[in-house]
Design an enzyme around this catalytic site. Sequence first.
Site, PDB file in Angstrom:
ATOM      1  N   ASP A 195      -1.788  -2.161  -4.044  1.00 59.62           N
ATOM      2  CA  ASP A 195      -3.202  -2.225  -3.634  1.00 59.62           C
ATOM      3  C   ASP A 195      -3.846  -0.858  -3.828  1.00 59.62           C
ATOM      4  O   ASP A 195      -3.168   0.163  -3.780  1.00 59.62           O
ATOM      5  CB  ASP A 195      -3.306  -2.566  -2.134  1.00 59.62           C
ATOM      6  N   LYS A 197     -14.258  -5.317  -6.224  1.00 58.40           N
ATOM      7  CA  LYS A 197     -15.450  -4.477  -6.020  1.00 58.40           C
ATOM      8  C   LYS A 197     -15.089  -3.208  -5.245  1.00 58.40           C
ATOM      9  O   LYS A 197     -15.626  -2.147  -5.513  1.00 58.40           O
ATOM     10  CB  LYS A 197     -16.516  -5.273  -5.248  1.00 58.40           C
ATOM     11  N   GLY A 198     -14.178  -3.322  -4.274  1.00 56.57           N
ATOM     12  CA  GLY A 198     -13.793  -2.159  -3.464  1.00 56.57           C
ATOM     13  C   GLY A 198     -14.183  -2.346  -2.020  1.00 56.57           C
ATOM     14  O   GLY A 198     -15.300  -2.810  -1.748  1.00 56.57           O
ATOM     15  N   ARG A 225      -5.579  -6.003 -11.035  1.00 48.81           N
ATOM     16  CA  ARG A 225      -6.456  -6.808 -10.192  1.00 48.81           C
ATOM     17  C   ARG A 225      -7.777  -6.051 -10.127  1.00 48.81           C
ATOM     18  O   ARG A 225      -7.807  -4.874  -9.769  1.00 48.81           O
ATOM     19  CB  ARG A 225      -5.855  -6.926  -8.791  1.00 48.81           C
ATOM     20  N   LYS A 267       0.858  -1.201   0.000  1.00 47.72           N
ATOM     21  CA  LYS A 267       0.000   0.000   0.000  1.00 47.72           C
ATOM     22  C   LYS A 267       0.885   1.238   0.000  1.00 47.72           C
ATOM     23  O   LYS A 267       1.821   1.339   0.791  1.00 47.72           O
ATOM     24  CB  LYS A 267      -0.902   0.014   1.231  1.00 47.72           C
ATOM     25  N   GLN A 296     -11.175  -0.582  -8.701  1.00 48.98           N
ATOM     26  CA  GLN A 296     -12.348  -0.940  -7.886  1.00 48.98           C
ATOM     27  C   GLN A 296     -13.634  -0.622  -8.653  1.00 48.98           C
ATOM     28  O   GLN A 296     -13.843   0.514  -9.085  1.00 48.98           O
ATOM     29  CB  GLN A 296     -12.331  -0.106  -6.588  1.00 48.98           C
ATOM     30  N   ARG A 344     -12.109  -4.505   8.058  1.00 47.83           N
ATOM     31  CA  ARG A 344     -12.720  -4.390   6.715  1.00 47.83           C
ATOM     32  C   ARG A 344     -13.319  -5.722   6.269  1.00 47.83           C
ATOM     33  O   ARG A 344     -14.340  -5.760   5.601  1.00 47.83           O
ATOM     34  CB  ARG A 344     -11.697  -3.884   5.705  1.00 47.83           C
TER      35      ARG A 344
HETATM   36  C1  LIG Z   1      -7.110 -10.894  -3.527  1.00 46.49           C
HETATM   37  C2  LIG Z   1      -7.908  -9.702  -3.162  1.00 46.49           C
HETATM   38  C3  LIG Z   1      -7.298  -8.448  -3.165  1.00 46.49           C
HETATM   39  C4  LIG Z   1      -8.047  -7.305  -2.864  1.00 46.49           C
HETATM   40  N1  LIG Z   1      -7.461  -6.086  -2.961  1.00 46.49           N
HETATM   41  C5  LIG Z   1      -8.201  -4.968  -2.733  1.00 46.49           C
HETATM   42  C6  LIG Z   1      -7.667  -3.673  -2.905  1.00 46.49           C
HETATM   43  O1  LIG Z   1      -6.500  -3.488  -3.264  1.00 46.49           O
HETATM   44  N2  LIG Z   1      -8.470  -2.601  -2.665  1.00 46.49           N
HETATM   45  C7  LIG Z   1      -9.788  -2.750  -2.280  1.00 46.49           C
HETATM   46  O2  LIG Z   1     -10.490  -1.757  -2.100  1.00 46.49           O
HETATM   47  N3  LIG Z   1     -10.309  -3.980  -2.105  1.00 46.49           N
HETATM   48  C8  LIG Z   1      -9.562  -5.080  -2.309  1.00 46.49           C
HETATM   49  N4  LIG Z   1     -10.131  -6.321  -2.139  1.00 46.49           N
HETATM   50  C9  LIG Z   1     -11.456  -6.434  -1.471  1.00 46.49           C
HETATM   51  C10 LIG Z   1     -12.589  -6.338  -2.477  1.00 46.49           C
HETATM   52  O3  LIG Z   1     -12.674  -5.018  -2.940  1.00 46.49           O
HETATM   53  C11 LIG Z   1     -13.929  -6.727  -1.841  1.00 46.49           C
HETATM   54  O4  LIG Z   1     -14.189  -5.818  -0.787  1.00 46.49           O
HETATM   55  C12 LIG Z   1     -13.986  -8.126  -1.280  1.00 46.49           C
HETATM   56  O5  LIG Z   1     -13.310  -9.038  -2.099  1.00 46.49           O
HETATM   57  C13 LIG Z   1     -15.442  -8.572  -1.124  1.00 46.49           C
HETATM   58  O6  LIG Z   1     -16.081  -8.669  -2.353  1.00 46.49           O
HETATM   59  P1  LIG Z   1     -16.336 -10.080  -3.097  1.00 46.49           P
HETATM   60  O7  LIG Z   1     -16.325  -9.801  -4.555  1.00 46.49           O
HETATM   61  O8  LIG Z   1     -15.296 -11.049  -2.647  1.00 46.49           O
HETATM   62  O9  LIG Z   1     -17.725 -10.620  -2.626  1.00 46.49           O
HETATM   63  P2  LIG Z   1     -18.944  -9.900  -1.861  1.00 46.49           P
HETATM   64  O10 LIG Z   1     -19.609  -8.904  -2.744  1.00 46.49           O
HETATM   65  O11 LIG Z   1     -18.480  -9.463  -0.503  1.00 46.49           O
HETATM   66  O12 LIG Z   1     -19.883 -11.139  -1.675  1.00 46.49           O
HETATM   67  C14 LIG Z   1     -20.662 -11.659  -2.730  1.00 46.49           C
HETATM   68  C15 LIG Z   1     -21.052 -13.083  -2.422  1.00 46.49           C
HETATM   69  O13 LIG Z   1     -19.881 -13.903  -2.453  1.00 46.49           O
HETATM   70  C16 LIG Z   1     -19.964 -14.924  -1.465  1.00 46.49           C
HETATM   71  N5  LIG Z   1     -18.852 -14.761  -0.505  1.00 46.49           N
HETATM   72  C17 LIG Z   1     -18.149 -13.641  -0.267  1.00 46.49           C
HETATM   73  N6  LIG Z   1     -17.205 -13.866   0.646  1.00 46.49           N
HETATM   74  C18 LIG Z   1     -17.333 -15.148   0.996  1.00 46.49           C
HETATM   75  C19 LIG Z   1     -16.651 -15.987   1.920  1.00 46.49           C
HETATM   76  N7  LIG Z   1     -15.642 -15.546   2.661  1.00 46.49           N
HETATM   77  N8  LIG Z   1     -17.058 -17.272   2.017  1.00 46.49           N
HETATM   78  C20 LIG Z   1     -18.082 -17.729   1.279  1.00 46.49           C
HETATM   79  N9  LIG Z   1     -18.765 -16.982   0.400  1.00 46.49           N
HETATM   80  C21 LIG Z   1     -18.390 -15.718   0.269  1.00 46.49           C
HETATM   81  C22 LIG Z   1     -21.298 -14.767  -0.801  1.00 46.49           C
HETATM   82  O14 LIG Z   1     -22.229 -15.561  -1.472  1.00 46.49           O
HETATM   83  C23 LIG Z   1     -21.616 -13.305  -1.024  1.00 46.49           C
HETATM   84  O15 LIG Z   1     -22.970 -13.021  -0.986  1.00 46.49           O
HETATM   85  C24 LIG Z   1      -9.399  -7.449  -2.480  1.00 46.49           C
HETATM   86  C25 LIG Z   1     -10.010  -8.702  -2.498  1.00 46.49           C
HETATM   87  C26 LIG Z   1      -9.297  -9.816  -2.834  1.00 46.49           C
HETATM   88  C27 LIG Z   1      -9.998 -11.146  -2.869  1.00 46.49           C
END
Ligand SMILES: Cc1cc2nc3c(=O)[nH]c(=O)nc-3n(C[C@H](O)[C@H](O)[C@H](O)COP(=O)(O)OP(=O)(O)OC[C@H]3O[C@@H](n4cnc5c(N)ncnc54)[C@H](O)[C@@H]3O)c2cc1C
Length: 307
Positions: free
Chosen positions: A134, A187-188, A184, A100, A163, A288
């Site tokens: 990130d 969603k954010g 990468r 970061k 994001q 977070r």
């Molecule tokens: C490798 C990685 C790097 C990232 N880097 C950044 C970054 O640099 N900056 C930033 O702002 N954000 C970052 N993020 C976070 C990202 O922005 C999201 O906030 C986070 O990934 C949650 O969104 P989602 O798409 O995983 O699913 P969500 O929208 O949270 O969930 C959607 C659905 O997915 C399923 N789900 C989600 N999590 C789980 C779980 N743990 N177990 C089972 N089912 C689940 C559920 O069915 C849920 O309803 C990163 C995420 C990852 C995975």
Amino acid sequence: MTFEAISKNFFLYLSNNKMLDHLAKKWGPKFGADKIVGGVTFEQAVPLIEGLNRQGLQVTVDHLGEFVHSESEARKRCQECLGTIRTIYENGLGSELSLKLTSLGLDISEELVAENMQRIMEEAQKYNVVVTIDMEDSSRCGRTLEIYKRLKKDYPNLGTVIQSYLYRSDEDLDDLNEYDPYLRLVKGAYKESGKVAFIEKEKVDANLKHLIKKNLLNGHYTAIASHDDAIIDFTKKLTEEHGIGKEKFEFQMLYGMRNQTQLDLVKQGYTVRVYLPYGDDWYGYFMRRLAERPANIAFAIKGIFSK
Ligand SMILES: Cc1cc2nc3c(=O)[nH]c(=O)nc-3n(C[C@H](O)[C@H](O)[C@H](O)COP(=O)(O)OP(=O)(O)OC[C@H]3O[C@@H](n4cnc5c(N)ncnc54)[C@H](O)[C@@H]3O)c2cc1C
């Protein structure tokens, strides 16, 4: 307001609490945080990375750190990154490095963060390690992308994050196109206002799908970082329909989340990279993750009672 929205706001609010952050450093990873954080030192994370590699998973390792406000601390973080790069090389680890910019002095001075990043990228180039910057909150997005573009010209092994909740991201993708970016797509994770970001989940999801399609069809290697089956299935279908090979993209998930899904994807021939954070600065990261998913609260409560 729904329970989900209230709990999200609550944990995002707590994630910025400096007093709790300070206390958390003293305690060490607690309340279930140890299930999603790979230890306090990189030495503790190394066997975990080796174990993940043995299961066919790639890794990106992140030294947790926010709230860095002194030059000496930012330089210390830079040293930590240099050491991590060398250890990745010396141990032959299947791992990239995530970092970061605030931990390297983004909020202190432009010169400081530029100098630290330059040193890190020189070392990363020398040892052939990929580095991803990130993305933090929207107030830092523009400055982060400017630094990315400046460095990307000299260091092809550099990636960053876009994001889908931000309105600006579609334009950012166009702007980055000429840099052959390693992106990468997520969603954010930060608390953003409706002035800069989509608030409705459906719009954030739809925009992520749009960005994935655009970046892949632009021919750039893409990391799809999501635990969401709908996003994973969308990517699989899209790449099959357009004849985009599995070597052109990868899935990324956080350490400790959806372990079986990670392994299933590996079995299906996809590259899966696990984001493994380590360090004593685990508090903001943990909050977070709690904000993202109410189910993680149950996981944390179990952690409290199992101590
Ligand atoms: C490798 C990685 C790097 C990232 N880097 C950044 C970054 O640099 N900056 C930033 O702002 N954000 C970052 N993020 C976070 C990202 O922005 C999201 O906030 C986070 O990934 C949650 O969104 P989602 O798409 O995983 O699913 P969500 O929208 O949270 O969930 C959607 C659905 O997915 C399923 N789900 C989600 N999590 C789980 C779980 N743990 N177990 C089972 N089912 C689940 C559920 O069915 C849920 O309803 C990163 C995420 C990852 C995975």
